[in-house]
Design an enzyme around this catalytic site. Structure first.
Site, mmCIF file in Angstrom:
data_model
loop_
_atom_site.group_PDB
_atom_site.id
_atom_site.type_symbol
_atom_site.label_atom_id
_atom_site.label_comp_id
_atom_site.label_asym_id
_atom_site.label_seq_id
_atom_site.Cartn_x
_atom_site.Cartn_y
_atom_site.Cartn_z
ATOM 1 N N ASP A 118 12.221 3.894 -6.774
ATOM 2 C CA ASP A 118 12.420 5.331 -6.592
ATOM 3 C C ASP A 118 13.168 5.680 -5.308
ATOM 4 O O ASP A 118 13.164 4.938 -4.330
ATOM 5 C CB ASP A 118 11.086 6.077 -6.636
ATOM 6 C CG ASP A 118 10.060 5.529 -5.639
ATOM 7 O OD1 ASP A 118 10.022 4.301 -5.447
ATOM 8 O OD2 ASP A 118 9.297 6.321 -5.065
ATOM 9 N N GLU B 34 6.930 4.343 -5.683
ATOM 10 C CA GLU B 34 6.224 3.828 -4.507
ATOM 11 C C GLU B 34 6.059 4.915 -3.454
ATOM 12 O O GLU B 34 5.071 4.929 -2.715
ATOM 13 C CB GLU B 34 6.985 2.627 -3.917
ATOM 14 C CG GLU B 34 6.229 1.910 -2.794
ATOM 15 C CD GLU B 34 6.373 2.571 -1.439
ATOM 16 O OE1 GLU B 34 5.404 2.504 -0.653
ATOM 17 O OE2 GLU B 34 7.428 3.161 -1.145
#
Length: 394
Positions: free
Chosen positions: A80, A138
């Site tokens: 991400d 994350e």
């Protein structure tokens, strides 16, 4: 084998640089990494590596099966990006306004795909399996835990996990380790002070949430300095305070957002209790009210001693002992890779990515963060080497 892995890492560098740059131009936030996942699947298809997609919504899990039976090692990369507007002038800068790979996850994905290329080439000489985990979110709320809950540590059962993170505060080529506690247990909090607003010329008719909130922030700092041993690492930071709009109106509410970092979940509980006591006392004294929302996030990241020893020996031989840095103290940053360590032995290490050529030194989550593509050779080689050596030993 060290020379073969090194040769393959150099051979594949151009391809994984292309991947990294495509990812960097098309960043996606947590649990929305659909294009990222599609790119990963495309590359795994090219390699003939079977995979399962849509794990924890956007996660991808590939499996390289060695020719001979053995244990299973997991390698993880997070996918991400962050809601940050990129301010670099690089030719592959983000095409998405307000979105940027400002934490190096584009490099993590490319590096793990590079390791997959290496290990897939060597699979006829491998005893055991390598699971390739491409994890969403994350940066929050965290994708490791839901992926584990969906069974990625089974079929085949995973025996150990390794992960790494590009780290621009250390020179390129360095590998940074720490045994046992390496990164902190984070807790996010949001406090709303509820007062009674009114005209700024008539403060006696109001309950001013700004007065209460400011005193709360000051008193919170005394928790760390006066209630916790100076020998115990702990951080309490109030990072956002918002209240009111007009210069002549006392507002109804004030909001404080912040973070707590410790290496002891019981200590975090003590800090939260003291914060609550302070809020109770202040709001009682000023006739205000409050709401205190808490998000106990990732566990402390703890590196397994045996895997630490294996990784240290493996990468010392592969990259040179002079490039190994052992941290004396843990880091106050956090990582949801820590959830793997709650379930299986795991080891996390950092890869230096500081570019001495850059005029402005930046760190992770900075809008002008830049790092050199050559670091991908180090990350792909390091992940492939530790996986190969772990399976060879075990």
């Amino acid at each position: 084998m060290k020379e073969r892995i090194n040769k393959l890492a150099k051979q594949n560098l151009g391809k994984i640089v292309e991947i990294r740059r495509e990812l960097h131009q098309n960043p996606e936030i947590g649990f929305h990494e659909f294009k990222t996942a599609a790119l990963i699947k495309k590359e795994l298809d090219k390699l003939g590596i079977p995979y399962k997609g849509e794990v924890a919504k956007t996660g991808v899990v590939g499996l390289i099966e060695g020719k001979y039976p053995g244990k299973t090692v997991l390698l993880r990369a997070d996918m991400d990006a962050l809601p940050i507007h990129e301010e670099t002038d690089c030719e592959y800068k983000s095409k998405i306004p307000g979105m940027m790979h400002a934490c190096g996850h584009d490099g993590h994905v490319a590096g793990l795909l590079g390791a997959a290329m290496i290990l897939n080439e060597l699979k006829d000489e491998i005893s055991g399996n390598i699971k390739l985990v491409f994890q969403p979110a994350e940066e929050g709320p965290g994708g490791a835990k839901p992926m584990i809950e969906e069974g990625i540590l089974e079929n085949p059962k995973v025996d150990a996990a390794f992960g790494c993170h590009l780290w621009p505060s250390y020179p390129s080529g360095k590998i940074i380790f720490k045994e046992q506690e390496m990164m902190a247990h984070p807790t996010a909090f949001e406090i709303e002070i509820q007062g009674v607003g009114g005209h700024g010329s008539l403060p006696e008719k109001t309950v001013d949430p700004i007065i209460v909130g400011c005193q709360a922030v000051i008193n919170f700092q005394n928790i760390i300095s006066r209630n916790i041993s100076t020998l115990t690492p702990a951080v309490l930071s109030c990072c956002s305070i918002k209240s009111g709009e007009a210069g002549n109106v006392i507002p109804d509410t004030l909001t404080i957002k912040g973070t707590i970092r410790t290496f002891d979940e019981n200590l975090t509980a003590e800090i939260l209790e003291r914060m609550d006591q302070i809020l109770k006392g202040l709001t009682l004294a000023y006739n205000a009210k409050y709401k205190f929302d808490i998000d106990r996030m990732y566990p402390t990241l703890i590196n397994d001693k045996n895997l630490f020893d294996i990784a240290k020996k493996s990468l010392s031989e592969a990259l040179g002992e002079e490039n190994i840095v052992i941290l004396e103290n843990p880091l106050m940053g956090s990582e949801d890779f820590s959830y793997f360590g709650k379930n299986i032995p795991s080891n996390f290490f950092l890869i230096g990515a500081k570019d001495d050529q850059e005029e402005i030194e930046t760190f992770l989550h900075h809008p002008r963060l830049r790092w050199n593509d050559s670091n991908l050779e180090t990350s792909s080689k390091a992940l492939a080497q530790v996986a190969y050596d772990y399976l060879k030993i075990n």
